[in-house]
Design a protein around this motif. Structure first.
Motif, PDB file in Angstrom:
ATOM      1  N   GLU A 152     -56.102  33.748  14.699  1.00  0.00           N
ATOM      2  CA  GLU A 152     -55.097  34.127  14.505  1.00  0.00           C
ATOM      3  C   GLU A 152     -54.074  33.071  14.529  1.00  0.00           C
ATOM      4  O   GLU A 152     -53.290  32.721  15.509  1.00  0.00           O
ATOM      5  CB  GLU A 152     -54.004  34.977  14.678  1.00  0.00           C
ATOM      6  CG  GLU A 152     -53.435  36.574  14.648  1.00  0.00           C
ATOM      7  CD  GLU A 152     -53.284  37.046  13.188  1.00  0.00           C
ATOM      8  OE1 GLU A 152     -52.536  37.306  12.994  1.00  0.00           O
ATOM      9  OE2 GLU A 152     -54.730  37.383  13.338  1.00  0.00           O
ATOM     10  N   LEU A 154     -49.795  32.705  13.887  1.00  0.00           N
ATOM     11  CA  LEU A 154     -48.259  33.216  13.099  1.00  0.00           C
ATOM     12  C   LEU A 154     -47.601  32.263  13.260  1.00  0.00           C
ATOM     13  O   LEU A 154     -47.283  31.168  13.420  1.00  0.00           O
ATOM     14  CB  LEU A 154     -47.849  34.473  14.443  1.00  0.00           C
ATOM     15  CG  LEU A 154     -47.220  35.117  14.437  1.00  0.00           C
ATOM     16  CD1 LEU A 154     -46.638  36.244  15.313  1.00  0.00           C
ATOM     17  CD2 LEU A 154     -45.263  34.383  14.421  1.00  0.00           C
ATOM     18  N   ALA A 179     -59.169  30.790   9.564  1.00  0.00           N
ATOM     19  CA  ALA A 179     -58.322  31.722  10.688  1.00  0.00           C
ATOM     20  C   ALA A 179     -57.696  33.007  10.006  1.00  0.00           C
ATOM     21  O   ALA A 179     -57.131  32.795   8.453  1.00  0.00           O
ATOM     22  CB  ALA A 179     -57.432  31.032  11.629  1.00  0.00           C
ATOM     23  N   HIS A 180     -57.160  33.460  10.654  1.00  0.00           N
ATOM     24  CA  HIS A 180     -55.844  34.652   9.862  1.00  0.00           C
ATOM     25  C   HIS A 180     -54.820  34.031   9.510  1.00  0.00           C
ATOM     26  O   HIS A 180     -54.402  34.092  10.598  1.00  0.00           O
ATOM     27  CB  HIS A 180     -56.799  36.000   9.875  1.00  0.00           C
ATOM     28  CG  HIS A 180     -55.110  37.229   9.121  1.00  0.00           C
ATOM     29  ND1 HIS A 180     -54.254  37.656  10.114  1.00  0.00           N
ATOM     30  CD2 HIS A 180     -54.992  38.220   8.452  1.00  0.00           C
ATOM     31  CE1 HIS A 180     -53.490  38.622   9.653  1.00  0.00           C
ATOM     32  NE2 HIS A 180     -54.562  38.825   8.115  1.00  0.00           N
ATOM     33  N   ARG A 182     -50.487  35.355   9.596  1.00  0.00           N
ATOM     34  CA  ARG A 182     -49.727  36.597   9.319  1.00  0.00           C
ATOM     35  C   ARG A 182     -48.115  35.913   8.525  1.00  0.00           C
ATOM     36  O   ARG A 182     -47.933  34.874  10.222  1.00  0.00           O
ATOM     37  CB  ARG A 182     -49.825  37.172  10.867  1.00  0.00           C
ATOM     38  CG  ARG A 182     -48.719  38.414  11.145  1.00  0.00           C
ATOM     39  CD  ARG A 182     -49.138  38.876  12.458  1.00  0.00           C
ATOM     40  NE  ARG A 182     -50.325  39.411  11.786  1.00  0.00           N
ATOM     41  CZ  ARG A 182     -50.245  40.788  11.437  1.00  0.00           C
ATOM     42  NH1 ARG A 182     -49.619  41.151  10.421  1.00  0.00           N
ATOM     43  NH2 ARG A 182     -51.078  40.811  11.188  1.00  0.00           N
ATOM     44  N   HIS A 258     -50.255  41.147  17.835  1.00  0.00           N
ATOM     45  CA  HIS A 258     -51.491  40.715  16.771  1.00  0.00           C
ATOM     46  C   HIS A 258     -52.202  39.594  17.301  1.00  0.00           C
ATOM     47  O   HIS A 258     -53.551  38.766  17.074  1.00  0.00           O
ATOM     48  CB  HIS A 258     -51.068  39.614  16.290  1.00  0.00           C
ATOM     49  CG  HIS A 258     -50.255  41.087  15.312  1.00  0.00           C
ATOM     50  ND1 HIS A 258     -51.205  42.481  13.963  1.00  0.00           N
ATOM     51  CD2 HIS A 258     -48.749  41.031  14.160  1.00  0.00           C
ATOM     52  CE1 HIS A 258     -50.096  42.712  13.774  1.00  0.00           C
ATOM     53  NE2 HIS A 258     -48.761  42.509  13.983  1.00  0.00           N
ATOM     54  N   ALA A 260     -52.378  36.655  18.910  1.00  0.00           N
ATOM     55  CA  ALA A 260     -51.748  35.147  17.825  1.00  0.00           C
ATOM     56  C   ALA A 260     -52.883  34.029  19.003  1.00  0.00           C
ATOM     57  O   ALA A 260     -52.302  33.781  20.052  1.00  0.00           O
ATOM     58  CB  ALA A 260     -50.006  34.850  17.977  1.00  0.00           C
ATOM     59  N   ASP A 261     -53.104  33.074  18.350  1.00  0.00           N
ATOM     60  CA  ASP A 261     -53.303  31.699  19.031  1.00  0.00           C
ATOM     61  C   ASP A 261     -52.803  30.888  18.766  1.00  0.00           C
ATOM     62  O   ASP A 261     -53.122  29.675  19.289  1.00  0.00           O
ATOM     63  CB  ASP A 261     -55.052  31.626  18.306  1.00  0.00           C
ATOM     64  CG  ASP A 261     -56.128  32.469  18.669  1.00  0.00           C
ATOM     65  OD1 ASP A 261     -56.288  33.193  20.147  1.00  0.00           O
ATOM     66  OD2 ASP A 261     -56.156  33.183  18.032  1.00  0.00           O
TER      67      ASP A 261
END
Length: 306
Positions: A152, A154, A179-180, A182, A258, A260-261
């Motif tokens: 994740e 961000l 990865a996702h 945001r 969320h 986040a990483d």
């Protein structure tokens, strides 16, 4: 993506805390690693409670030991000791990043009190302020530092167009690590405007509230354009999130919600230390980030690396 990573080391285990993360990330990046130690003029005998490296022989031996311990044989690792004693370690690191064409600097967020120490003026903050190279800042107390997993990412956007030039780096990282993404932008509320805007808001609260609602709508449309573009170009999953309130608080709240990483921020890399940190939303996010890894991308970055 990043092809040449610079890691400044002062001999302390705290500075070394980034190495496991870099070694793991480099399994995907396959970049050249340069370990650098800058010999400081009138260096203290200890740093972070440990012996300081004050001569070329000790520093060379130390960097060789680090390379052997943390990086596999198939990794291209270079070692560099700046032997001429310098007063300004940060300036020397920035200078080497330019000379050796590194496209990422990885540093530890020093200080037992979180990020407060370096925000007040230590070497990492100065490197960010003076350079044109993206800086990945890792916290020594974050368990993800030793076992990074970018699931994740961000991207904090403040609405400034000049801050967007390097942000496709985040999309490329997401593509590389599957990865996702945001995309987060925060629009203030009437109660969280800065002092100058708040004065106008008190005089015309109805009009100001309406303007903020319009700003929220426009921010959503703008970020959605980025999201659609990145989905098409990089084939990554992207969500858009518009939040209301204090920008720094809301970005950190989103990162927590969320899980986040990594937080990616565009910064005024050439604005100078005082100008950069005075009231900057980015600086406040950094100061409140706790153990979140941060990728800081100077707005002077002409184009993201391929």
């Amino acid at each position: 993506m990043f092809k040449h990573i610079l890691i400044p080391l002062d001999g302390s285990s705290m500075a070394e805390s980034v190495l496991a993360s870099v070694a793991a990330l480099n399994q995907k990046l396959n970049a050249t690693i340069t370990l650098i130690h800058v010999i400081e003029h009138n260096a203290p005998e200890s740093v972070h409670g440990e012996r300081h490296l004050t001569n070329e022989e000790d520093a060379c031996n130390y960097l060789s030991e680090v390379a052997e311990k943390w990086f596999p044989d198939n990794t291209q690792v270079e070692r560099h000791v700046h032997t001429e004693e310098v007063e300004n370690v940060a300036a020397s690191i920035v200078s080497h990043a330019g000379e050796l064409a590194q496209d990422l600097i990885v540093m530890c967020a020093h200080g037992n009190s979180g990020l407060h120490d370096w925000v007040m003026g230590n070497i990492a903050q100065q490197v960010i302020s003076q350079g044109k190279t993206p800086v990945l800042l890792l916290h020594p107390n974050n368990p993800k530092t030793s076992a990074p997993l970018l699931a994740e990412i961000l991207v904090a956007h403040d609405g400034e167009v000049e801050h967007e030039a390097g942000l496709p780096l985040a999309a490329r990282l997401a593509q590389l690590f599957d990865a996702h993404l945001r995309l987060v932008q925060v629009v203030p509320t009437l109660g969280t405007l800065n002092s100058e805007q708040a004065a106008s808001g008190r005089l015309l609260p109805g009009a100001t509230t309406l303007l903020l609602e319009i700003a929220e709508s426009e921010a959503g449309e703008h970020l959605q354009e980025h999201a659609d573009e990145w989905k098409k170009t990089y084939d990554v999953a992207v969500d858009v999130e518009i939040r209301r309130g204090d920008p720094a608080n809301q970005v950190i709240a989103s990162a927590n919600e969320h899980k986040a990483d990594l937080i990616v921020i565009g910064t005024h890399g050439k604005a100078g230390i005082k100008a950069f940190w005075a009231g900057s939303v980015a600086s406040k996010i950094i100061a409140q980030a706790g153990s979140f890894p941060l990728l800081l991308i100077p707005v002077t970055l002409a184009a993201p690396p391929e």
